[in-house]
Design an enzyme around this catalytic site. Structure first.
Site: not given
Length: 156
Positions: A113-115, A117, A142
């Site tokens: 995951y990131c901020q 996607g 996130m």
């Protein structure tokens, strides 16, 4: 990272079955909604934050969850907060060079995951290109996690 669990073999099998069922359900859900191809990674899979949360809550411990959870944001973003149960922080731009730090076999389940996607989609595809066969990108990452009201842990 050790992939040993303190749960019984039945619990581990049940967790793997649950995780696989969630993934299959999401794939079917995407097909039913006629999800545009741009929203789905080429040869990795997608996972909703609700499905990720269910998998994390169901596990008897973070080591028994049945997958490696990786934050692919920058170290500065990671320090601001992470999804509870995150195993590693590897910047998406460094994934190809640092993937061995996952401690995962090619057939292990890896969730990134990131901020939003986007970067995690790139990381998921990088891992799939390296031969990992069960790589999942968290849709919305996130942003979706916090919008759903799920808890955030302090970064390391």
């Amino acid at each position: 990272m050790s992939q040993t669990s303190s749960g019984s073999p039945k619990e581990e099998i049940a967790m793997r079955y649950l995780f696989t069922s969630i993934i299959c359900g999401l794939c079917l859900y995407g097909l039913l909604l006629d999800t545009p191809p741009s929203a789905v990674a080429h040869h990795s899979y997608v996972l909703s934050v609700q499905q990720l949360r269910a998998g994390l809550v169901k596990a008897s411990s973070t080591s028994a969850k049945g997958f490696v959870l990786v934050d692919v944001r920058s170290p500065e973003e990671h320090a601001a907060g992470m999804i509870p149960g995150t195993d590693l922080n590897i910047d998406f731009r460094e994934m190809k060079a640092r993937h061995r730090e996952l401690g995962a076999k090619l057939e292990d389940h890896i969730v990134v995951y990131c901020q939003s996607g986007h970067r995690s989609n790139i990381a998921a595809e990088t891992l799939a290109d390296l031969g990992y066969t069960h790589v999942y990108n968290v849709v919305g990452s996130m942003n979706a996690w916090t919008e759903a009201g799920f808890p955030v842990s302090p970064g390391r």
